[in-house]
Design a protein around this motif. Structure first.
Motif, PDB file in Angstrom:
ATOM      1  N   LEU A 178       0.844  -1.196   0.000  1.00  0.00           N
ATOM      2  CA  LEU A 178       0.000   0.000   0.000  1.00  0.00           C
ATOM      3  C   LEU A 178       0.877   1.242   0.000  1.00  0.00           C
ATOM      4  O   LEU A 178       1.915   1.285   0.662  1.00  0.00           O
ATOM      5  N   THR A 179       0.448   2.257  -0.741  1.00  0.00           N
ATOM      6  CA  THR A 179       1.266   3.457  -0.918  1.00  0.00           C
ATOM      7  C   THR A 179       0.665   4.710  -0.306  1.00  0.00           C
ATOM      8  O   THR A 179       1.278   5.766  -0.353  1.00  0.00           O
ATOM      9  N   GLY A 180      -0.519   4.613   0.253  1.00  0.00           N
ATOM     10  CA  GLY A 180      -1.154   5.779   0.847  1.00  0.00           C
ATOM     11  C   GLY A 180      -2.604   5.498   1.162  1.00  0.00           C
ATOM     12  O   GLY A 180      -3.107   4.375   0.952  1.00  0.00           O
ATOM     13  N   LEU A 181      -3.309   6.495   1.650  1.00  0.00           N
ATOM     14  CA  LEU A 181      -4.698   6.320   2.083  1.00  0.00           C
ATOM     15  C   LEU A 181      -5.586   5.839   0.945  1.00  0.00           C
ATOM     16  O   LEU A 181      -6.437   4.967   1.138  1.00  0.00           O
ATOM     17  N   ASN A 182      -5.392   6.407  -0.236  1.00  0.00           N
ATOM     18  CA  ASN A 182      -6.257   6.051  -1.360  1.00  0.00           C
ATOM     19  C   ASN A 182      -5.974   4.657  -1.909  1.00  0.00           C
ATOM     20  O   ASN A 182      -6.764   4.135  -2.705  1.00  0.00           O
ATOM     21  N   SER A 183      -4.860   4.058  -1.508  1.00  0.00           N
ATOM     22  CA  SER A 183      -4.552   2.711  -1.988  1.00  0.00           C
ATOM     23  C   SER A 183      -5.139   1.623  -1.091  1.00  0.00           C
ATOM     24  O   SER A 183      -5.097   0.437  -1.437  1.00  0.00           O
ATOM     25  N   ILE A 184      -5.687   2.012   0.052  1.00  0.00           N
ATOM     26  CA  ILE A 184      -6.302   1.032   0.955  1.00  0.00           C
ATOM     27  C   ILE A 184      -7.598   0.527   0.319  1.00  0.00           C
ATOM     28  O   ILE A 184      -8.421   1.324  -0.147  1.00  0.00           O
ATOM     29  N   PRO A 185      -7.815  -0.774   0.258  1.00  0.00           N
ATOM     30  CA  PRO A 185      -9.024  -1.294  -0.387  1.00  0.00           C
ATOM     31  C   PRO A 185     -10.289  -0.876   0.356  1.00  0.00           C
ATOM     32  O   PRO A 185     -10.264  -0.546   1.546  1.00  0.00           O
ATOM     33  N   ILE A 186     -11.401  -0.885  -0.359  1.00  0.00           N
ATOM     34  CA  ILE A 186     -12.689  -0.553   0.243  1.00  0.00           C
ATOM     35  C   ILE A 186     -12.947  -1.481   1.427  1.00  0.00           C
ATOM     36  O   ILE A 186     -12.754  -2.693   1.347  1.00  0.00           O
ATOM     37  N   GLY A 187     -13.349  -0.882   2.539  1.00  0.00           N
ATOM     38  CA  GLY A 187     -13.590  -1.653   3.754  1.00  0.00           C
ATOM     39  C   GLY A 187     -12.332  -1.958   4.533  1.00  0.00           C
ATOM     40  O   GLY A 187     -12.379  -2.740   5.495  1.00  0.00           O
ATOM     41  N   GLY A 188     -11.208  -1.348   4.147  1.00  0.00           N
ATOM     42  CA  GLY A 188      -9.944  -1.584   4.832  1.00  0.00           C
ATOM     43  C   GLY A 188      -9.986  -1.144   6.281  1.00  0.00           C
ATOM     44  O   GLY A 188     -10.850  -0.358   6.701  1.00  0.00           O
ATOM     45  N   ARG A 189      -9.033  -1.653   7.063  1.00  0.00           N
ATOM     46  CA  ARG A 189      -8.998  -1.396   8.500  1.00  0.00           C
ATOM     47  C   ARG A 189      -7.798  -0.516   8.833  1.00  0.00           C
ATOM     48  O   ARG A 189      -6.652  -0.861   8.515  1.00  0.00           O
ATOM     49  N   VAL A 190      -8.076   0.629   9.481  1.00  0.00           N
ATOM     50  CA  VAL A 190      -7.030   1.589   9.837  1.00  0.00           C
ATOM     51  C   VAL A 190      -7.073   1.825  11.340  1.00  0.00           C
ATOM     52  O   VAL A 190      -8.137   2.066  11.911  1.00  0.00           O
ATOM     53  N   GLY A 191      -5.909   1.771  11.981  1.00  0.00           N
ATOM     54  CA  GLY A 191      -5.842   1.901  13.428  1.00  0.00           C
ATOM     55  C   GLY A 191      -5.442   3.284  13.893  1.00  0.00           C
ATOM     56  O   GLY A 191      -4.565   3.922  13.308  1.00  0.00           O
ATOM     57  N   THR A 192      -6.094   3.741  14.953  1.00  0.00           N
ATOM     58  CA  THR A 192      -5.728   4.985  15.632  1.00  0.00           C
ATOM     59  C   THR A 192      -6.394   4.999  16.998  1.00  0.00           C
ATOM     60  O   THR A 192      -7.480   4.437  17.181  1.00  0.00           O
ATOM     61  N   GLY A 193      -5.758   5.644  17.966  1.00  0.00           N
ATOM     62  CA  GLY A 193      -6.371   5.840  19.274  1.00  0.00           C
ATOM     63  C   GLY A 193      -6.897   7.245  19.439  1.00  0.00           C
ATOM     64  O   GLY A 193      -7.323   7.632  20.523  1.00  0.00           O
ATOM     65  N   SER A 194      -6.890   8.026  18.367  1.00  0.00           N
ATOM     66  CA  SER A 194      -7.248   9.444  18.423  1.00  0.00           C
ATOM     67  C   SER A 194      -8.629   9.691  17.823  1.00  0.00           C
ATOM     68  O   SER A 194      -8.848   9.430  16.629  1.00  0.00           O
ATOM     69  N   PRO A 195      -9.582  10.233  18.588  1.00  0.00           N
ATOM     70  CA  PRO A 195     -10.879  10.601  18.013  1.00  0.00           C
ATOM     71  C   PRO A 195     -10.735  11.611  16.868  1.00  0.00           C
ATOM     72  O   PRO A 195     -11.488  11.548  15.895  1.00  0.00           O
ATOM     73  N   ARG A 196      -9.783  12.520  16.989  1.00  0.00           N
ATOM     74  CA  ARG A 196      -9.553  13.512  15.925  1.00  0.00           C
ATOM     75  C   ARG A 196      -9.165  12.825  14.623  1.00  0.00           C
ATOM     76  O   ARG A 196      -9.714  13.130  13.556  1.00  0.00           O
ATOM     77  N   ARG A 197      -8.206  11.894  14.694  1.00  0.00           N
ATOM     78  CA  ARG A 197      -7.790  11.183  13.481  1.00  0.00           C
ATOM     79  C   ARG A 197      -8.920  10.311  12.953  1.00  0.00           C
ATOM     80  O   ARG A 197      -9.135  10.222  11.741  1.00  0.00           O
ATOM     81  N   ALA A 198      -9.640   9.647  13.858  1.00  0.00           N
ATOM     82  CA  ALA A 198     -10.761   8.806  13.434  1.00  0.00           C
ATOM     83  C   ALA A 198     -11.772   9.630  12.651  1.00  0.00           C
ATOM     84  O   ALA A 198     -12.268   9.204  11.592  1.00  0.00           O
ATOM     85  N   ALA A 199     -12.094  10.805  13.161  1.00  0.00           N
ATOM     86  CA  ALA A 199     -13.086  11.654  12.504  1.00  0.00           C
ATOM     87  C   ALA A 199     -12.633  12.069  11.110  1.00  0.00           C
ATOM     88  O   ALA A 199     -13.399  11.997  10.138  1.00  0.00           O
ATOM     89  N   GLN A 200     -11.377  12.487  10.996  1.00  0.00           N
ATOM     90  CA  GLN A 200     -10.899  12.957   9.696  1.00  0.00           C
ATOM     91  C   GLN A 200     -10.721  11.801   8.710  1.00  0.00           C
ATOM     92  O   GLN A 200     -10.934  11.963   7.502  1.00  0.00           O
ATOM     93  N   LEU A 201     -10.346  10.635   9.203  1.00  0.00           N
ATOM     94  CA  LEU A 201     -10.267   9.463   8.335  1.00  0.00           C
ATOM     95  C   LEU A 201     -11.646   9.091   7.790  1.00  0.00           C
ATOM     96  O   LEU A 201     -11.797   8.765   6.600  1.00  0.00           O
TER      97      LEU A 201
END
Length: 314
Positions: A112-135
């Motif tokens: 994977l080369t970036g956010l747009n390369s993650i497949p549909i329904g992909g799983r991304v980890g974060t402990g930050s509500p701010r990052r979760a919201a923007q993702l």
């Protein structure tokens, strides 16, 4: 020998050692050298519970500050985004060094080369509500997975393929020399960072002689444009009455003509409030703080308080 208090994580010790080397180059100057003193914090001991459930703001700094007040160490270094916005009694913020890259960065699994390369329904980890919201705004199809732990622990989720990617502060990766693990750096004006992200805070006891070698060395380490920028960001956070784990994002920058640009966002599940402001006068700490408060008041009038009450991560 200067005793410098720090959290025990690899990143915290790396940041603290960098500050110490600026104050004691080659072991000379302020003293005959320095000693890093590890201090265990509640946030370090509990690496599974969400920050909002174990104390939120200040969970990584209280024990370090207690060691300073007790005279066990002479100086302490924090990631400034971890500091509560209310000053601590008996402690002075002596220096804010030049800021590292304030952006967020994506560390992805192989291929994977970036956010747009993650497949549909992909799983991304974060402990930050701010990052979760923007993702979720950028990719509503993604599954956002709550994670905690130090940089190495969080990167491992992606490197083992358990998650497609994780989002971390670029500053930490750069300070640890992990540039090659970054798949994408998000532009801070588009994917707004946490208040004061990338900046360090160096604290001493309030009674330190301002003419002492240590105080003078710290004064020289202070970086005015960084101090002005983070003053605006933290004033906004304080006026919103939001903690460091709230879905608040903001970024300020001092322009070449010493003016301040500030942008901020507060994120809810169905509504987002984003505002920006440009100052017309030469920036000072006082004017930067006033700018942050003014932008916060505008956002509160637009309904930000209701959004801050929403929970993004379980």
């Amino acid at each position: 020998m200067m005793r410098l208090g720090t959290r025990a994580s690899t990143l915290a010790r790396t940041q603290s050692a960098w500050v110490a080397r600026q104050l004691v180059p080659g072991g000379e100057g302020v003293s005959d050298g320095f000693q890093l003193v590890n201090v265990s914090t509640h946030g370090d001991r509990d690496r599974t519970s969400p920050l909002t459930r174990i104390g939120g703001t200040g969970v990584f700094v209280s024990a370090v500050r207690e060691a300073l007040l007790a005279g066990e160490v002479d100086v302490v270094v924090h990631s400034l985004k971890d500091l509560p916005t209310t000053p601590a009694e008996g402690i002075r913020l002596a220096a804010i060094p030049v800021r590292e890259n304030p952006a967020d960065a994506l560390v992805a699994r192989e291929g994977l080369t970036g956010l747009n390369s993650i497949p549909i329904g992909g799983r991304v980890g974060t402990g930050s509500p701010r990052r979760a919201a923007q993702l979720m705004l950028a990719r509503p199809d993604l599954e956002i997975v709550p994670i905690r732990g130090n940089i190495e622990t969080r990167m491992a989720f992606a490197e083992r393929g358990e998650l497609d990617a994780v989002v971390l502060a670029a500053a930490g990766l750069l300070r640890l020399g992990l540039n090659d693990r970054i798949a994408e750096v998000f532009h801070p004006w588009q994917f707004l960072p946490a208040p004061a992200q990338g900046a360090l805070a160096v604290e001493v006891r309030e009674d330190l002689d301002p003419e002492s070698p240590l105080a003078l060395a710290l004064s020289a380490l202070d970086h005015a444009p960084t101090r002005f920028a983070v003053a605006a960001e933290r004033a906004l956070l304080r006026a919103l009455e939001a903690g460091c784990s709230a879905p608040v994002a903001t970024f300020a920058e001092v322009t070449g003509d010493d003016r301040l640009i500030l942008k901020a966002g507060v994120y809810g599940r169905n509504t987002t409030i984003v505002r920006d402001i440009h100052t017309d006068e030469t920036v000072t700490v006082a004017s930067a703080e006033a700018t942050g408060r003014a932008l916060a008041e505008d956002m509160l009038a637009a309904g930000a308080r209701d959004l801050l009450a929403e929970e993004w991560l379980a």
